[in-house]
Design an enzyme around this catalytic site. Structure first.
Site, PDB file in Angstrom:
ATOM      1  N   CYS A   1      10.727  19.862  13.014  1.00  0.00           N
ATOM      2  CA  CYS A   1      11.342  18.567  13.292  1.00  0.00           C
ATOM      3  C   CYS A   1      11.124  18.258  14.759  1.00  0.00           C
ATOM      4  CB  CYS A   1      12.824  18.584  12.946  1.00  0.00           C
ATOM      5  SG  CYS A   1      13.660  17.031  13.316  1.00  0.00           S
ATOM      6  N   GLY A   2      10.147  17.402  15.044  1.00  0.00           N
ATOM      7  CA  GLY A   2       9.839  17.072  16.422  1.00  0.00           C
ATOM      8  C   GLY A   2      10.954  16.302  17.106  1.00  0.00           C
ATOM      9  N   HIS A   3      11.510  15.308  16.413  1.00  0.00           N
ATOM     10  CA  HIS A   3      12.575  14.534  17.057  1.00  0.00           C
ATOM     11  C   HIS A   3      13.806  15.410  17.285  1.00  0.00           C
ATOM     12  CE1 HIS A   3      14.919  14.001  13.281  1.00  0.00           C
ATOM     13  NE2 HIS A   3      15.884  13.622  14.077  1.00  0.00           N
TER      14      HIS A   3
ATOM     15  N   ASP B   1      12.090   8.147   8.202  1.00  0.00           N
ATOM     16  CA  ASP B   1      12.231   8.499   9.613  1.00  0.00           C
ATOM     17  C   ASP B   1      12.308   7.226  10.434  1.00  0.00           C
ATOM     18  OD1 ASP B   1      12.040   9.559  12.222  1.00  0.00           O
ATOM     19  OD2 ASP B   1      10.863  11.256  11.483  1.00  0.00           O
TER      20      ASP B   1
ATOM     21  N   GLY C   1       8.145  13.079  15.140  1.00  0.00           N
ATOM     22  CA  GLY C   1       7.536  13.958  16.129  1.00  0.00           C
ATOM     23  C   GLY C   1       6.465  14.869  15.567  1.00  0.00           C
TER      24      GLY C   1
END
Length: 344
Positions: free
Chosen positions: A102-104, A264, A269
């Site tokens: 999970c980039g964010h 999203d 991300g």
């Protein structure tokens, strides 16, 4: 009634609810690594979008379901890292279960670590926060100026292409889908191939197409990851469109449909890393160039290829912003007929 305390952030519009398991008094999650703890959270016979019931998963359900959460909620359980090379580990979760990347969320966790003093940071300069996630070790570099956080850059695990131009039949027509792994597996398709634009008005059709494509690719070998089933299978479908390029590189807008139809709100991300892997293979982006990546809500991430050699794939970085939105102490009254809540 026992309170579950959270700190909430948003990264480019996408929520992230942080639960420090030790501070919250939750029992330790068994496992020697974060990946093993993720498998424990999913449970024997479960999957990322269909975990087995457990006391820990009951907490997840409490926090993502209404009236305490909503179908678009995202968050993470902070757990011990794999070793002392990282500040902490995290198990990412959403309304349907758990994800390997999970980039964010990584960006939000970096800012949280600086805000809470878990990672030392200068008033002016950068602070690196190393985080172990189920797909590996990632880094959030928190940018500071005048004692304030001004942005955060997420360096992902290496990204690699899984398959190109896979034909998938949908109710909107035939799509050619590209598959890339970037901590999780993403399928990319040009929205125009399905007669769509990436707009809020088109979200119902975009979500339906994303769900159909994810289901159609369930057994495709391009979705398999050499490290095993935890990292295999399509997690998100990225429906994207081209925008006029900038002097620094390509410009795209996307909506990422993940899990079981979740949208999203950010440009995604880890999905941005997946897009970078595909663009690099096409020769459309290289070191020194940026991908300006917009979300359906109009927020922006900037992604780039890092000129660092890796035998496992392409190293990428994604820059955005994350802001604290609140702190909460959620409770469940045993007399409440709604229990942990509901989803609409």
């Amino acid at each position: 009634m026992t309170a579950v305390r959270t700190v909430d952030y948003h990264t480019a519009g996408e929520p992230f609810r942080i639960v420090d398991t030790a501070a919250a008094g939750l029992p330790p999650v068994p496992g020697d690594t974060v990946a093993e703890r993720c498998a424990t959270a999913i449970g024997p016979g479960g999957s990322g979008t269909a975990p087995r019931r457990s006391p820990l998963d009951d907490v997840r359900r409490l926090l993502v379901q209404e009236p305490r959460g909503h179908a678009g909620m995202y968050g993470g359980f902070v757990v011990p890292p794999d070793d002392d090379g990282a500040h902490f580990g995290v198990l990412f979760w959403h309304k349907d279960g758990y994800s390997t990347a999970c980039g964010h969320g990584t960006m939000a966790l970096g800012v949280w670590a600086v805000d809470t003093g878990r990672a030392a940071a200068p008033d002016d300069g950068d602070a690196q926060v190393r985080i172990d996630v189920p797909s590996g070790r990632v880094t959030a570099t928190v940018h500071r100026a005048g004692g304030r956080t001004t942005g955060v850059t997420f360096r992902n695990v290496p990204a690699r292409v899984g398959a190109r131009k896979v034909p998938v039949a949908t109710t909107l027509g035939l799509a050619e889908v590209d598959i890339a792994h970037a901590g999780a597996c993403y399928a990319s398709v040009a929205a125009r191939d399905l007669g769509l634009e990436v707009t809020r008005a088109a979200l119902p059709e975009l979500v339906r197409a994303g769900q159909e494509i994810r289901a159609a690719l369930a057994s495709h070998p391009g979705t398999w990851h050499p490290d095993g089933p935890l990292l295999s299978g399509v997690y998100g479908v990225i429906l994207h469109e081209e925008l006029p390029g900038t002097p620094f590189g390509p410009h795209q807008r996307n909506v990422t449909v993940f899990a079981d139809g979740q949208i999203d709100r950010s440009p995604c991300g880890s999905g941005t890393s997946a897009r970078l892997a595909l663009l690099a293979e096409d020769g459309r982006i290289g070191p020194g160039e940026d991908l300006l990546h917009e979300s359906v809500t109009g927020t922006v991430f900037t992604g780039r290829v890092v000129p660092v050699g890796s035998r496992d794939g392409l190293v990428t970085e994604v820059t955005g912003t994350a802001y604290r939105t609140g702190e909460h102490a959620f409770v469940r009254d045993p007399q409440d007929a709604l229990g942990a809540g509901f989803l609409l």
